[in-house]
Design a protein around this motif. Structure first.
Motif, PDB file in Angstrom:
ATOM      1  N   VAL A  12     -35.023 -70.211  55.440  1.00 21.55           N
ATOM      2  CA  VAL A  12     -36.368 -70.409  55.765  1.00 21.55           C
ATOM      3  C   VAL A  12     -37.098 -69.199  55.302  1.00 21.55           C
ATOM      4  N   TRP A  13     -36.719 -68.024  55.600  1.00 20.50           N
ATOM      5  CA  TRP A  13     -37.316 -66.805  55.011  1.00 20.50           C
ATOM      6  C   TRP A  13     -37.361 -66.728  53.580  1.00 20.50           C
ATOM      7  N   LYS A  14     -36.029 -67.264  52.843  1.00 23.23           N
ATOM      8  CA  LYS A  14     -35.747 -67.122  51.329  1.00 23.23           C
ATOM      9  C   LYS A  14     -36.799 -68.362  50.588  1.00 23.23           C
ATOM     10  N   LYS A  15     -37.357 -69.099  51.630  1.00 28.45           N
ATOM     11  CA  LYS A  15     -37.832 -70.294  51.105  1.00 28.45           C
ATOM     12  C   LYS A  15     -37.030 -71.352  50.149  1.00 28.45           C
ATOM     13  N   ARG A  16     -35.901 -71.530  50.693  1.00 29.11           N
ATOM     14  CA  ARG A  16     -35.056 -72.416  50.028  1.00 29.11           C
ATOM     15  C   ARG A  16     -35.444 -73.833  50.429  1.00 29.11           C
ATOM     16  N   GLU A  17     -35.496 -74.794  49.189  1.00 24.39           N
ATOM     17  CA  GLU A  17     -35.877 -76.025  49.275  1.00 24.39           C
ATOM     18  C   GLU A  17     -34.643 -77.062  49.805  1.00 24.39           C
ATOM     19  N   LYS A  18     -33.398 -76.201  49.659  1.00 23.47           N
ATOM     20  CA  LYS A  18     -32.340 -76.874  50.201  1.00 23.47           C
ATOM     21  C   LYS A  18     -30.924 -76.404  50.258  1.00 23.47           C
ATOM     22  N   VAL A  19     -30.232 -76.361  51.451  1.00 26.07           N
ATOM     23  CA  VAL A  19     -29.062 -75.617  51.568  1.00 26.07           C
ATOM     24  C   VAL A  19     -27.869 -76.449  51.310  1.00 26.07           C
ATOM     25  N   ALA A  20     -26.642 -75.762  51.081  1.00 32.51           N
ATOM     26  CA  ALA A  20     -25.429 -76.460  50.727  1.00 32.51           C
ATOM     27  C   ALA A  20     -25.121 -77.338  51.992  1.00 32.51           C
ATOM     28  N   ALA A  21     -24.463 -78.504  51.413  1.00 27.57           N
ATOM     29  CA  ALA A  21     -24.315 -79.473  52.462  1.00 27.57           C
ATOM     30  C   ALA A  21     -23.174 -78.767  53.597  1.00 27.57           C
ATOM     31  N   GLY A  22     -22.346 -78.050  53.269  1.00 28.41           N
ATOM     32  CA  GLY A  22     -21.451 -77.391  54.331  1.00 28.41           C
ATOM     33  C   GLY A  22     -22.281 -76.731  55.393  1.00 28.41           C
ATOM     34  N   HIS A  23     -23.123 -75.801  54.907  1.00 27.19           N
ATOM     35  CA  HIS A  23     -24.102 -75.059  55.703  1.00 27.19           C
ATOM     36  C   HIS A  23     -24.824 -76.140  56.629  1.00 27.19           C
ATOM     37  N   PHE A  24     -25.457 -77.052  56.138  1.00 25.93           N
ATOM     38  CA  PHE A  24     -26.302 -77.763  56.943  1.00 25.93           C
ATOM     39  C   PHE A  24     -25.465 -78.475  57.972  1.00 25.93           C
ATOM     40  N   TYR A  25     -24.185 -79.016  57.637  1.00 22.27           N
ATOM     41  CA  TYR A  25     -23.542 -79.792  58.602  1.00 22.27           C
ATOM     42  C   TYR A  25     -22.949 -78.770  59.678  1.00 22.27           C
ATOM     43  N   ALA A  26     -22.667 -77.522  59.137  1.00 22.88           N
ATOM     44  CA  ALA A  26     -21.952 -76.669  60.228  1.00 22.88           C
ATOM     45  C   ALA A  26     -23.043 -76.102  61.016  1.00 22.88           C
ATOM     46  N   THR A  27     -24.314 -76.118  60.577  1.00 21.37           N
ATOM     47  CA  THR A  27     -25.336 -75.790  61.454  1.00 21.37           C
ATOM     48  C   THR A  27     -25.551 -76.910  62.782  1.00 21.37           C
ATOM     49  N   GLY A  28     -25.552 -78.191  62.093  1.00 28.87           N
ATOM     50  CA  GLY A  28     -25.567 -79.359  62.914  1.00 28.87           C
ATOM     51  C   GLY A  28     -24.371 -79.063  64.135  1.00 28.87           C
ATOM     52  N   ALA A  29     -23.280 -78.948  63.673  1.00 31.65           N
ATOM     53  CA  ALA A  29     -22.147 -78.861  64.501  1.00 31.65           C
ATOM     54  C   ALA A  29     -22.331 -77.647  65.425  1.00 31.65           C
ATOM     55  N   LEU A  30     -22.948 -76.836  65.018  1.00 31.29           N
ATOM     56  CA  LEU A  30     -22.916 -75.494  65.976  1.00 31.29           C
ATOM     57  C   LEU A  30     -24.151 -75.757  67.104  1.00 31.29           C
ATOM     58  N   ILE A  31     -25.075 -76.584  66.597  1.00 28.02           N
ATOM     59  CA  ILE A  31     -26.084 -77.030  67.446  1.00 28.02           C
ATOM     60  C   ILE A  31     -25.456 -77.955  68.554  1.00 28.02           C
ATOM     61  N   ALA A  32     -24.465 -78.761  68.286  1.00 30.66           N
ATOM     62  CA  ALA A  32     -23.925 -79.424  69.342  1.00 30.66           C
ATOM     63  C   ALA A  32     -23.186 -78.913  70.196  1.00 30.66           C
TER      64      ALA A  32
END
Length: 115
Positions: free
Chosen positions: A85-105
């Protein structure tokens, strides 16, 4: 003091809703990005979680192992969300995105199932 505890717990749950809701919206749009709602949600969770931990410790009924694990998971989530968010990335890697979702769960699971 009861009202303060309940208000903090309510804010903590609203922070979770912002993190999970922001992630779910991004998943459903197939964008794989993080947004400010997720950033503010995890910041809210970290802040209220620390205060809730202090209140539980003052009462003498804190499960220090559980709360330590929750703090580390929330801190890791904070880093995983804040940097893109701070680096204003418009998209993250799919692995990063799914790992974040798994960590939320996993973080929610620790809160609910670890007694």
């Amino acid at each position: 003091m009861d009202f303060v505890h309940l208000a903090l717990r309510y804010l903590h749950l609203l922070g979770f809703a912002a993190v999970f809701g922001g992630w779910l919206v991004s998943l459903l749009k197939h964008k794989f990005d993080f947004n400010n709602a997720m950033l503010y949600g995890i910041a809210t969770q970290l802040a209220t979680g620390i205060v809730l931990y202090g209140l539980a410790s003052a009462d003498g009924d804190a499960n220090h192992a559980k709360l330590g694990v929750k703090f580390l998971l929330a801190l890791l989530l904070g880093v995983m969300i804040a940097i893109p968010v701070w680096k204003k990335r418009e998209k993250v890697a799919a692995g990063h995105f799914y790992a974040t979702g798994a960590l939320i769960a996993v973080t929610a699971g620790v809160a609910v199932f670890w007694t």
